[in-house]
Design a protein around this motif. Structure first.
Motif, PDB file in Angstrom:
ATOM      1  N   ALA A  66     -17.276   2.726   1.379  1.00 17.44           N
ATOM      2  CA  ALA A  66     -16.623   3.999   1.070  1.00 17.44           C
ATOM      3  C   ALA A  66     -15.124   3.925   1.290  1.00 17.44           C
ATOM      4  N   PHE A  67     -14.706   3.180   2.303  1.00 17.97           N
ATOM      5  CA  PHE A  67     -13.299   3.136   2.676  1.00 17.97           C
ATOM      6  C   PHE A  67     -12.581   1.859   2.237  1.00 17.97           C
ATOM      7  N   LEU A  68     -13.341   0.775   2.012  1.00 15.18           N
ATOM      8  CA  LEU A  68     -12.699  -0.500   1.693  1.00 15.18           C
ATOM      9  C   LEU A  68     -12.783  -0.898   0.219  1.00 15.18           C
ATOM     10  N   ASP A  69     -13.859  -0.521  -0.435  1.00 13.96           N
ATOM     11  CA  ASP A  69     -13.995  -0.866  -1.852  1.00 13.96           C
ATOM     12  C   ASP A  69     -12.997  -0.043  -2.669  1.00 13.96           C
ATOM     13  N   LYS A  70     -12.269  -0.702  -3.562  1.00 10.47           N
ATOM     14  CA  LYS A  70     -11.255   0.013  -4.348  1.00 10.47           C
ATOM     15  C   LYS A  70     -11.867   1.099  -5.227  1.00 10.47           C
ATOM     16  N   ASN A  71     -13.160   0.970  -5.510  1.00  8.44           N
ATOM     17  CA  ASN A  71     -13.854   1.988  -6.308  1.00  8.44           C
ATOM     18  C   ASN A  71     -14.644   2.963  -5.431  1.00  8.44           C
ATOM     19  N   GLY A  72     -14.481   2.862  -4.129  1.00  5.20           N
ATOM     20  CA  GLY A  72     -15.171   3.767  -3.221  1.00  5.20           C
ATOM     21  C   GLY A  72     -14.604   5.175  -3.286  1.00  5.20           C
ATOM     22  N   PRO A  73     -15.299   6.143  -2.720  1.00  4.84           N
ATOM     23  CA  PRO A  73     -14.866   7.536  -2.815  1.00  4.84           C
ATOM     24  C   PRO A  73     -13.619   7.861  -2.010  1.00  4.84           C
ATOM     25  N   VAL A  74     -13.361   7.114  -0.940  1.00  4.16           N
ATOM     26  CA  VAL A  74     -12.200   7.408  -0.088  1.00  4.16           C
ATOM     27  C   VAL A  74     -11.503   6.100   0.308  1.00  4.16           C
ATOM     28  N   PRO A  75     -10.980   5.335  -0.646  1.00  9.32           N
ATOM     29  CA  PRO A  75     -10.428   4.017  -0.336  1.00  9.32           C
ATOM     30  C   PRO A  75      -9.156   4.090   0.512  1.00  9.32           C
ATOM     31  N   VAL A  76      -9.035   3.163   1.435  1.00  7.95           N
ATOM     32  CA  VAL A  76      -7.844   2.995   2.264  1.00  7.95           C
ATOM     33  C   VAL A  76      -7.164   1.721   1.795  1.00  7.95           C
ATOM     34  N   ALA A  77      -5.965   1.844   1.266  1.00 10.87           N
ATOM     35  CA  ALA A  77      -5.311   0.704   0.619  1.00 10.87           C
ATOM     36  C   ALA A  77      -5.205  -0.506   1.539  1.00 10.87           C
ATOM     37  N   GLY A  78      -4.912  -0.292   2.812  1.00  6.87           N
ATOM     38  CA  GLY A  78      -4.741  -1.411   3.724  1.00  6.87           C
ATOM     39  C   GLY A  78      -6.003  -1.835   4.443  1.00  6.87           C
ATOM     40  N   GLY A  79      -7.123  -1.215   4.108  1.00  9.23           N
ATOM     41  CA  GLY A  79      -8.361  -1.499   4.831  1.00  9.23           C
ATOM     42  C   GLY A  79      -8.828  -2.937   4.702  1.00  9.23           C
ATOM     43  N   ILE A  80      -8.794  -3.466   3.490  1.00 13.70           N
ATOM     44  CA  ILE A  80      -9.258  -4.838   3.263  1.00 13.70           C
ATOM     45  C   ILE A  80      -8.386  -5.836   4.026  1.00 13.70           C
ATOM     46  N   ASP A  81      -7.104  -5.517   4.162  1.00  8.96           N
ATOM     47  CA  ASP A  81      -6.189  -6.418   4.858  1.00  8.96           C
ATOM     48  C   ASP A  81      -6.543  -6.596   6.335  1.00  8.96           C
ATOM     49  N   LEU A  82      -7.320  -5.670   6.881  1.00  6.10           N
ATOM     50  CA  LEU A  82      -7.714  -5.756   8.288  1.00  6.10           C
ATOM     51  C   LEU A  82      -8.812  -6.780   8.532  1.00  6.10           C
TER      52      LEU A  82
END
Length: 211
Positions: free
Chosen positions: A21-37
């Protein structure tokens, strides 16, 4: 800012909501820097495993019928309308690159704080934990809510400066606030009142010193 010691048998790594939900770019509430973590958190998780720290992952999820949404219906009615963040859906599954393993604990939470409506406090106290290392998303929402409540329950908090990420805050009458500024303010607030703010490398340095 306090100086908090990491005693492995009394410390836990708590990774908040690193889900689709938060990391997938197609998720409902993506966090741009989430994957970088992910690389840093995976590295820290491995270091914690070697020192036998308890690792806990949370996922934010509601019942399929939304019976536990509460006032979330008022603040974010789209969660009710679109049926996002529901138990059993891909939204609430951990993002594919997140590394977990045997012995890790999964906590399903229906509120921003990982303590509300969960057995987190019971799990921590059963393991004799008094120190939490907190990372994940969003810095100023679920991570901060959990850190604040942990402090109120007399846990010592270490909050990861580069192991947390957030989004821009839209203009609600006070002007748009960029994610970088939200991150900066939240870290400053945590450091002032609620815990020690450290980088992943600083935490790993502390761990390396423990036998």
């Amino acid at each position: 800012m306090p100086e908090i010691q990491i005693i492995p048998e009394k410390s836990a790594l708590l990774i908040i909501d690193m889900t689709n939900a938060f990391l997938d770019k197609n998720g409902p509430v993506p966090v741009a820097g989430g994957i970088d973590l992910i690389p840093g958190l995976n590295k820290l998780r491995e270091a914690a495993r070697k020192k036998a720290l308890l690792t806990i992952f949370t996922t934010m999820a509601y019942h399929e019928d939304g019976c536990d949404l509460g006032v979330e219906r008022v603040f974010h009615p789209e969660v009710q309308r679109t049926r996002t963040l529901r138990i059993g859906t891909p939204d609430v599954e951990f993002y594919r690159d997140i590394q977990s393993g045997g012995g890790d604990v999964i906590v399903v939470k229906p509120r921003y704080s990982a303590f509300i409506g969960t057995e987190l406090d019971l799990i921590l106290r059963s393991h004799g934990i008094d120190t939490l290392i907190i990372g994940g998303v969003l810095t100023n929402v679920c991570c901060e809510s959990t850190a604040r409540e942990a402090r109120m329950r007399d846990y010592k908090v270490i909050f990861l400066s580069d192991g947390t990420a957030t989004r821009d805050i839209p203009d609600f009458g006070f002007g748009r606030i960029p994610a970088a500024e939200v991150q900066k303010y939240t870290l400053a607030s945590i450091a002032c009142f609620f815990g020690q703010v450290l980088s992943i490398e600083q935490v790993m340095g502390k761990l390396a010193k423990e036998k």
